[in-house]
Enzyme design. Structure first.
Site, mmCIF file in Angstrom:
data_model
loop_
_atom_site.group_PDB
_atom_site.id
_atom_site.type_symbol
_atom_site.label_atom_id
_atom_site.label_comp_id
_atom_site.label_asym_id
_atom_site.label_seq_id
_atom_site.Cartn_x
_atom_site.Cartn_y
_atom_site.Cartn_z
ATOM 1 N N GLY A 17 -8.386 8.362 -14.161
ATOM 2 C CA GLY A 17 -8.260 8.010 -15.575
ATOM 3 C C GLY A 17 -6.893 8.433 -16.091
ATOM 4 O O GLY A 17 -6.741 8.806 -17.253
ATOM 5 N N ASP A 21 -6.635 8.029 -22.730
ATOM 6 C CA ASP A 21 -6.222 8.756 -23.931
ATOM 7 C C ASP A 21 -6.115 10.256 -23.676
ATOM 8 O O ASP A 21 -5.174 10.901 -24.136
ATOM 9 C CB ASP A 21 -7.222 8.476 -25.058
ATOM 10 C CG ASP A 21 -6.746 9.009 -26.401
ATOM 11 O OD1 ASP A 21 -5.708 8.532 -26.893
ATOM 12 O OD2 ASP A 21 -7.399 9.911 -26.934
ATOM 13 N N LEU A 22 -7.085 10.833 -22.954
ATOM 14 C CA LEU A 22 -7.049 12.272 -22.688
ATOM 15 C C LEU A 22 -5.843 12.638 -21.834
ATOM 16 O O LEU A 22 -5.177 13.657 -22.084
ATOM 17 C CB LEU A 22 -8.336 12.714 -21.991
ATOM 18 C CG LEU A 22 -8.427 14.213 -21.687
ATOM 19 C CD1 LEU A 22 -8.436 15.040 -22.963
ATOM 20 C CD2 LEU A 22 -9.670 14.513 -20.850
ATOM 21 N N ARG A 51 -7.337 1.978 -12.895
ATOM 22 C CA ARG A 51 -7.473 0.575 -12.498
ATOM 23 C C ARG A 51 -6.284 -0.264 -12.924
ATOM 24 O O ARG A 51 -6.137 -1.393 -12.479
ATOM 25 C CB ARG A 51 -8.752 -0.016 -13.091
ATOM 26 C CG ARG A 51 -10.028 0.649 -12.586
ATOM 27 C CD ARG A 51 -11.263 -0.156 -12.943
ATOM 28 N NE ARG A 51 -11.276 -1.448 -12.259
ATOM 29 C CZ ARG A 51 -12.309 -2.291 -12.295
ATOM 30 N NH1 ARG A 51 -13.382 -1.992 -12.998
ATOM 31 N NH2 ARG A 51 -12.262 -3.444 -11.654
ATOM 32 N N LYS A 148 -16.625 17.147 -20.635
ATOM 33 C CA LYS A 148 -17.840 16.828 -21.369
ATOM 34 C C LYS A 148 -17.758 15.377 -21.850
ATOM 35 O O LYS A 148 -16.637 14.844 -21.970
ATOM 36 C CB LYS A 148 -18.029 17.804 -22.526
ATOM 37 C CG LYS A 148 -17.233 17.503 -23.792
ATOM 38 C CD LYS A 148 -17.610 18.454 -24.898
ATOM 39 C CE LYS A 148 -16.957 18.095 -26.207
ATOM 40 N NZ LYS A 148 -17.514 16.934 -26.866
ATOM 41 N N HIS A 178 -12.648 22.822 -23.632
ATOM 42 C CA HIS A 178 -11.326 23.277 -24.061
ATOM 43 C C HIS A 178 -11.401 24.423 -25.066
ATOM 44 O O HIS A 178 -10.439 25.185 -25.211
ATOM 45 C CB HIS A 178 -10.519 22.107 -24.633
ATOM 46 C CG HIS A 178 -10.981 21.630 -25.978
ATOM 47 N ND1 HIS A 178 -11.948 20.671 -26.137
ATOM 48 C CD2 HIS A 178 -10.604 21.985 -27.232
ATOM 49 C CE1 HIS A 178 -12.138 20.454 -27.424
ATOM 50 N NE2 HIS A 178 -11.335 21.227 -28.109
ATOM 51 N N LYS A 182 -8.900 28.534 -25.761
ATOM 52 C CA LYS A 182 -8.174 28.998 -26.941
ATOM 53 C C LYS A 182 -7.942 30.503 -26.857
ATOM 54 O O LYS A 182 -8.823 31.267 -26.457
ATOM 55 C CB LYS A 182 -8.961 28.650 -28.210
ATOM 56 C CG LYS A 182 -9.029 27.159 -28.503
ATOM 57 C CD LYS A 182 -9.809 26.907 -29.773
ATOM 58 C CE LYS A 182 -9.855 25.413 -30.088
ATOM 59 N NZ LYS A 182 -8.513 24.881 -30.441
ATOM 60 N N GLU A 216 -14.353 20.284 -39.574
ATOM 61 C CA GLU A 216 -13.284 19.304 -39.385
ATOM 62 C C GLU A 216 -13.125 18.502 -40.668
ATOM 63 O O GLU A 216 -14.118 18.128 -41.310
ATOM 64 C CB GLU A 216 -13.612 18.372 -38.224
ATOM 65 C CG GLU A 216 -13.766 19.081 -36.883
ATOM 66 C CD GLU A 216 -14.115 18.120 -35.769
ATOM 67 O OE1 GLU A 216 -13.193 17.510 -35.205
ATOM 68 O OE2 GLU A 216 -15.310 17.974 -35.475
ATOM 69 N N HIS A 240 -19.511 23.498 -27.345
ATOM 70 C CA HIS A 240 -18.521 24.374 -27.968
ATOM 71 C C HIS A 240 -19.163 25.553 -28.694
ATOM 72 O O HIS A 240 -18.818 26.718 -28.453
ATOM 73 C CB HIS A 240 -17.677 23.595 -28.984
ATOM 74 C CG HIS A 240 -16.880 22.483 -28.392
ATOM 75 N ND1 HIS A 240 -16.382 22.521 -27.118
ATOM 76 C CD2 HIS A 240 -16.478 21.296 -28.916
ATOM 77 C CE1 HIS A 240 -15.715 21.401 -26.882
ATOM 78 N NE2 HIS A 240 -15.759 20.658 -27.949
#
Length: 484
Positions: A17, A21-22, A51, A148, A178, A182, A216, A240
């Site tokens: 991948g 985006d990641l 791909r 995840k 992630h 931290k 958020e 999380h």
């Protein structure tokens, strides 16, 4: 004085991948920053696999654009960026077919650490693991990194664990969260187990309650399709927030070693009581005229998926019996702020009389933004006129206390990817830990589905539904104000 960076051993890292985006936002910029810091040097190879019809030069151009956009100030260092891009290669590959696997195997070098980052949908984890073995790329020095969501419920998590276990041992599987990378999250253990001041008070005898908030200010954005099938409970609480709860509540491990730490976290999850229906609040944000509401944003007018969860949990063990843990998380709230607040009990007797008011010590660990630690203490208000008490903070905002250079912490992905290369699993979830978290979460979700109730509406820019406030008020407590 900046801490010394120790380079890792030579390695090959494959990012399945690698054009997603990641990879663009997090993985490639994180690797570049570790390269600039001097932690990645020498004989290292970074291989994107996807791909897309792309060659090596095309992938390097994509990586350059991603690092320039998301890499921070270091991206301006063109000499470093050019040197980093020289480490990159690319293979066009079909995770469920035959295309690309032999060329990828040909790039693998003997006597190197091999890390395979599964930055793909969980449905492809088994296919990738199987083909890595089939084509001879998996050996005792290989590690796989999985993102995840690790399952959607207990049954799917067990299936994924069994699938990966057919090809890799538990010691080779790195389930990444992630939040655990931290700096302040890791400081939870340092605060507790490195200071004699706190650990003797870290129990129900002295702690009134603990609040964990992950707020958020943004909505679901471009994640609408995923989020509407997941919701706040699966997306945030099960992973999380569960990890934060474990770190704040666990017993001291015998040593700071991966399995010792994870054993204690597992004990916390297994000691959690079932959550009664009256102790859970679900919410869904409304539009405000300038921003769309949740249902409009995900394109589902009938959605009953929650974008906010607040709940009260209890841990049935000697340390925490009777001490409630209040958790809340949501989108489109007043501010973006994540913190853990340990609220200590009142002094057993006040010598200053009723006029002095009620004062409590609160230890606050700020996770984002402005990472730091604050301890609220009670002092005499300066000036004449008697003994008037006020609360003041002893504040250690890392950027102020350590200086900008020392407080320029590595991004969570930087730390965690380097831990993979070093073979350190302390900050990664173990399979039984993931399953135990789902075993606690599943009944809450099943109860919602059985009840058939829709989430409560809450205004964009608020603190969530009013019922979440009542969750605390009926216990004679209050949520801390959400603030960055």
């Amino acid at each position: 004085m900046a801490s010394r960076v120790i380079p890792v051993d030579p390695f090959d890292l494959v990012i399945f991948g690698g054009t997603g985006d990641l990879a663009r936002r997090k993985i490639l910029p994180a690797l570049f920053r570790r390269f600039v810091a001097g932690q990645i040097e020498g004989d290292v190879r970074l291989i994107g696999a996807a791909r897309g019809d792309m060659d090596r030069d095309g992938y390097r151009a994509m990586a350059r654009a991603a690092i320039t956009e998301f890499g921070g100030e270091e991206s301006a260092r063109k000499k470093d960026l050019t040197a980093f891009l020289d480490l990159l290669d690319f293979v066009t590959l079909d995770a469920r077919g035959t295309e690309g696997w032999e060329p990828l195997a040909a790039l693998m070098r003997p006597d190197r650490i091999r890390a395979f980052y599964f930055s793909v949908a969980p449905a492809l984890f088994g296919d990738l693991a199987k083909r890595l073995h089939k084509h001879g790329m998996a050996d005792e020095r290989s590690r796989i990194v999985v993102e995840k969501p690790f399952g959607r419920d207990l049954d799917t998590a067990r299936d994924l664990n069994r699938t990966l276990a057919r090809h890799f041992s538990e010691g080779q599987i790195y389930r990444i969260d992630h939040y655990l990378g931290k700096e302040t999250v890791q400081n939870l253990m340092a605060i507790r187990f490195g200071n004699v001041l706190f650990e003797p008070l870290w129990n129900s005898q002295y702690v009134d309650h603990i609040q964990i908030t992950v707020a958020e200010s943004v909505g679901v954005g471009g994640r609408g399709d995923y989020y509407d099938k997941s919701g706040a409970m699966r997306d945030m609480v099960q992973n999380h927030m569960m990890q934060l709860l474990c770190l704040i509540a666990m017993e001291p491990p015998a040593k700071f070693e991966p399995d010792a730490v994870r054993d204690e976290k597992l004990k916390v999850i297994r000691a959690l009581d079932p959550v009664a229906r009256r102790n859970v609040v679900r919410g869904q944000y409304e539009g405000d005229g300038t921003q769309p509401g949740y249902r409009n944003q995900v394109g589902n007018r009938d959605s009953t998926t929650e974008s906010f969860v607040a709940l009260k949990a209890h841990i049935s063990n000697w340390r925490w019996a009777g001490t409630p843990f209040y958790l809340r998380t949501g989108k489109r709230l007043r501010d973006r702020a994540s913190e853990i607040a340990v609220v200590f009990k009142d002094a057993p007797h006040s010598i200053f009389g009723a006029d002095a008011g009620r004062h409590r010590n609160i230890l606050t660990i700020r996770l984002q933004p402005n990472e730091g630690i604050e301890l609220g203490v009670t002092i005499k208000e300066p000036g004449p006129g008697g003994m008037r008490l006020i609360d003041v903070p002893l504040d250690m905002t890392f950027a102020e206390a350590l200086g900008p250079e020392e407080a320029d912490f590595p991004d969570a992905y930087e730390r965690l990817i380097m831990d993979v290369i070093r073979g350190n699993q302390t900050l990664f979830m173990r399979g039984d830990e993931v399953e135990a978290a789902w075993a606690w979460t599943d009944p809450i979700i099943a109860d919602w589905e059985e009840e058939g109730a829709t989430p409560l509406d809450y205004a964009t820019g608020s603190s969530g539904p009013d019922d979440a406030l009542m969750l605390m008020h009926r216990d004679g407590r209050r949520w801390r104000e959400i603030r960055p």
